[in-house]
Design a protein around this motif. Sequence first.
Motif, PDB file in Angstrom:
ATOM      1  N   ILE A  54      -8.982  -7.989  -7.559  1.00 60.83           N
ATOM      2  CA  ILE A  54      -9.426  -8.103  -8.945  1.00 60.83           C
ATOM      3  C   ILE A  54     -10.146  -9.426  -9.151  1.00 60.83           C
ATOM      4  O   ILE A  54     -11.220  -9.484  -9.782  1.00 60.83           O
ATOM      5  CB  ILE A  54      -8.234  -7.965  -9.906  1.00 60.83           C
ATOM      6  CG1 ILE A  54      -7.699  -6.527  -9.870  1.00 60.83           C
ATOM      7  CG2 ILE A  54      -8.633  -8.343 -11.330  1.00 60.83           C
ATOM      8  CD1 ILE A  54      -6.418  -6.324 -10.655  1.00 60.83           C
ATOM      9  N   ILE A 109     -12.713  -1.009  -8.182  1.00 68.40           N
ATOM     10  CA  ILE A 109     -12.335  -1.567  -9.480  1.00 68.40           C
ATOM     11  C   ILE A 109     -13.396  -2.521 -10.007  1.00 68.40           C
ATOM     12  O   ILE A 109     -13.465  -2.783 -11.208  1.00 68.40           O
ATOM     13  CB  ILE A 109     -10.955  -2.250  -9.404  1.00 68.40           C
ATOM     14  CG1 ILE A 109     -10.338  -2.372 -10.815  1.00 68.40           C
ATOM     15  CG2 ILE A 109     -11.045  -3.607  -8.700  1.00 68.40           C
ATOM     16  CD1 ILE A 109      -8.861  -2.713 -10.813  1.00 68.40           C
ATOM     17  N   GLY A 161      -3.888  -6.845  -4.222  1.00 70.09           N
ATOM     18  CA  GLY A 161      -4.368  -6.293  -5.486  1.00 70.09           C
ATOM     19  C   GLY A 161      -4.884  -7.370  -6.418  1.00 70.09           C
ATOM     20  O   GLY A 161      -5.953  -7.228  -7.032  1.00 70.09           O
ATOM     21  N   PHE A 174      -7.091   2.337 -13.591  1.00 72.97           N
ATOM     22  CA  PHE A 174      -8.258   2.678 -12.766  1.00 72.97           C
ATOM     23  C   PHE A 174      -7.995   3.927 -11.940  1.00 72.97           C
ATOM     24  O   PHE A 174      -8.818   4.850 -11.890  1.00 72.97           O
ATOM     25  CB  PHE A 174      -8.589   1.491 -11.859  1.00 72.97           C
ATOM     26  CG  PHE A 174      -9.753   1.728 -10.932  1.00 72.97           C
ATOM     27  CD1 PHE A 174     -11.002   2.065 -11.415  1.00 72.97           C
ATOM     28  CD2 PHE A 174      -9.584   1.600  -9.557  1.00 72.97           C
ATOM     29  CE1 PHE A 174     -12.079   2.283 -10.553  1.00 72.97           C
ATOM     30  CE2 PHE A 174     -10.645   1.802  -8.695  1.00 72.97           C
ATOM     31  CZ  PHE A 174     -11.896   2.150  -9.192  1.00 72.97           C
ATOM     32  N   ALA A 175      -6.823   3.987 -11.301  1.00 75.29           N
ATOM     33  CA  ALA A 175      -6.499   5.131 -10.452  1.00 75.29           C
ATOM     34  C   ALA A 175      -6.303   6.406 -11.256  1.00 75.29           C
ATOM     35  O   ALA A 175      -6.525   7.509 -10.752  1.00 75.29           O
ATOM     36  CB  ALA A 175      -5.240   4.838  -9.641  1.00 75.29           C
ATOM     37  N   ALA A 195      -7.524   3.857  -4.318  1.00 74.61           N
ATOM     38  CA  ALA A 195      -7.004   3.192  -5.515  1.00 74.61           C
ATOM     39  C   ALA A 195      -5.628   3.728  -5.939  1.00 74.61           C
ATOM     40  O   ALA A 195      -4.761   2.934  -6.335  1.00 74.61           O
ATOM     41  CB  ALA A 195      -8.011   3.311  -6.656  1.00 74.61           C
ATOM     42  N   SER A 225      -3.728  -2.759 -14.347  1.00 77.18           N
ATOM     43  CA  SER A 225      -5.159  -2.507 -14.149  1.00 77.18           C
ATOM     44  C   SER A 225      -5.391  -1.377 -13.159  1.00 77.18           C
ATOM     45  O   SER A 225      -6.223  -0.489 -13.385  1.00 77.18           O
ATOM     46  CB  SER A 225      -5.855  -3.781 -13.661  1.00 77.18           C
ATOM     47  OG  SER A 225      -5.837  -4.783 -14.656  1.00 77.18           O
ATOM     48  N   TYR A 226      -4.649  -1.396 -12.057  1.00 75.04           N
ATOM     49  CA  TYR A 226      -4.863  -0.360 -11.043  1.00 75.04           C
ATOM     50  C   TYR A 226      -4.297   0.985 -11.488  1.00 75.04           C
ATOM     51  O   TYR A 226      -4.837   2.040 -11.110  1.00 75.04           O
ATOM     52  CB  TYR A 226      -4.289  -0.790  -9.700  1.00 75.04           C
ATOM     53  CG  TYR A 226      -5.328  -1.507  -8.872  1.00 75.04           C
ATOM     54  CD1 TYR A 226      -6.367  -0.805  -8.262  1.00 75.04           C
ATOM     55  CD2 TYR A 226      -5.315  -2.884  -8.739  1.00 75.04           C
ATOM     56  CE1 TYR A 226      -7.343  -1.451  -7.522  1.00 75.04           C
ATOM     57  CE2 TYR A 226      -6.289  -3.551  -8.011  1.00 75.04           C
ATOM     58  CZ  TYR A 226      -7.296  -2.825  -7.400  1.00 75.04           C
ATOM     59  OH  TYR A 226      -8.276  -3.466  -6.695  1.00 75.04           O
ATOM     60  N   PHE A 233      -9.899   1.166  -3.451  1.00 73.41           N
ATOM     61  CA  PHE A 233      -9.386   0.253  -4.469  1.00 73.41           C
ATOM     62  C   PHE A 233     -10.371  -0.843  -4.833  1.00 73.41           C
ATOM     63  O   PHE A 233     -10.307  -1.414  -5.908  1.00 73.41           O
ATOM     64  CB  PHE A 233      -8.044  -0.333  -4.020  1.00 73.41           C
ATOM     65  CG  PHE A 233      -8.119  -1.484  -3.053  1.00 73.41           C
ATOM     66  CD1 PHE A 233      -7.811  -2.766  -3.460  1.00 73.41           C
ATOM     67  CD2 PHE A 233      -8.470  -1.284  -1.712  1.00 73.41           C
ATOM     68  CE1 PHE A 233      -7.861  -3.836  -2.572  1.00 73.41           C
ATOM     69  CE2 PHE A 233      -8.524  -2.336  -0.828  1.00 73.41           C
ATOM     70  CZ  PHE A 233      -8.219  -3.619  -1.252  1.00 73.41           C
ATOM     71  N   MET A 250      -3.052   1.944  -3.923  1.00 77.89           N
ATOM     72  CA  MET A 250      -2.857   0.575  -4.392  1.00 77.89           C
ATOM     73  C   MET A 250      -2.050   0.565  -5.681  1.00 77.89           C
ATOM     74  O   MET A 250      -1.152  -0.274  -5.863  1.00 77.89           O
ATOM     75  CB  MET A 250      -4.199  -0.126  -4.593  1.00 77.89           C
ATOM     76  CG  MET A 250      -4.084  -1.530  -5.221  1.00 77.89           C
ATOM     77  SD  MET A 250      -2.996  -2.658  -4.302  1.00 77.89           S
ATOM     78  CE  MET A 250      -4.104  -3.209  -3.014  1.00 77.89           C
ATOM     79  N   ALA A 251      -2.347   1.494  -6.574  1.00 80.35           N
ATOM     80  CA  ALA A 251      -1.583   1.577  -7.821  1.00 80.35           C
ATOM     81  C   ALA A 251      -0.108   1.845  -7.527  1.00 80.35           C
ATOM     82  O   ALA A 251       0.782   1.267  -8.160  1.00 80.35           O
ATOM     83  CB  ALA A 251      -2.159   2.674  -8.715  1.00 80.35           C
ATOM     84  N   ALA A 272      -2.047  -6.839 -12.602  1.00 73.21           N
ATOM     85  CA  ALA A 272      -2.772  -6.085 -11.574  1.00 73.21           C
ATOM     86  C   ALA A 272      -2.257  -4.656 -11.490  1.00 73.21           C
ATOM     87  O   ALA A 272      -3.031  -3.701 -11.334  1.00 73.21           O
ATOM     88  CB  ALA A 272      -2.650  -6.771 -10.220  1.00 73.21           C
TER      89      ALA A 272
END
Length: 307
Positions: free
Chosen positions: A171, A276, A167, A263-264, A229, A259-260, A273, A232-233, A256
């Motif tokens: 980024i 991003i 992750g 985004f997710a 994503a 951020s995820y 993912f 990943m989150a 991270a």
Amino acid sequence: MGGPMAANLVKAGHQVAGYDLVPEALAAARDAGVKAVGSAAEAVAGADVVITMLPAGRHVLGLYREQGLLAAARPGTLFVDCSTIDVADARAAHEAVVQAGHRALDAPVSGGVVGAEAGTLTFMVGGGQAEFAEAGPLLSVMGKKAVHCGGAGAGQAAKICNNMILGVTMIAVSEAFVLGESLGLSHQALFDVASTASGQCWALSVNCPVPGPVPASPANRDYRPGFAAPLMAKDLGLAANAARAGGVDAELGLRAAESYAAFAGGAGAAEDFSGIVRAIRQRTAPEGGGTAGEAGEAGEAGEAGEA
């Protein structure tokens, strides 16, 4: 991911019974030669090894305990859980399996849907050495590498550490491409340099977040997942929780995860993912390269190839 994993076992000559809550997934498994059955309990009846792939720890524990999977299996069955879940949940699942008279491994994977289809997954395995050896022939069919990481829960520990690296690097790679756009650098030029220099990493060389340089990356399919994503989150959330609980100074991992999660929960809900990069580009101030970023998007269309 469980579908293509099961399909590879069938291709290797194993008899596989399978169940999925999603009818389309079950139909696809049937088309691949899996014996589709009407329930999870029916799938495990008479099996030597049970392989599960589920979204979260509560699903694994619920399936094992409340939904009777452990009771339906014959004594001494080897349960191999390939889900990515909390370490504490993995240890609880291991204990439940053993108390029911069976044997257990936690064996989360890395490699995404592409790796599952190609049989190139990496398995990170926690549990007994004897159980690891027994599962080895099956893992070698579904993946290219299996690492015994230690006792119960160790596979999950390795997985969340690995995905924290992934992750953070995705980024970093995405920010580098957006910075390159702002400086007038083409995606191909940056890739040609970084992929053979000290910036080389999986997020760049295999799952490149911009279209063009790596034809098989999700960026060339409008970021259709690969590795979604939200997953990943979830994984970064597990890593962040573990870091906080252990008092670990994991500044980049925590950032991270934040951020995820954002985004997710928004534009990336149905994206790979690596998408991003678009969120980073959208947050880039115009005077800092927003115009160049737009030009980069326009230029990408000519370079992109269908994966």
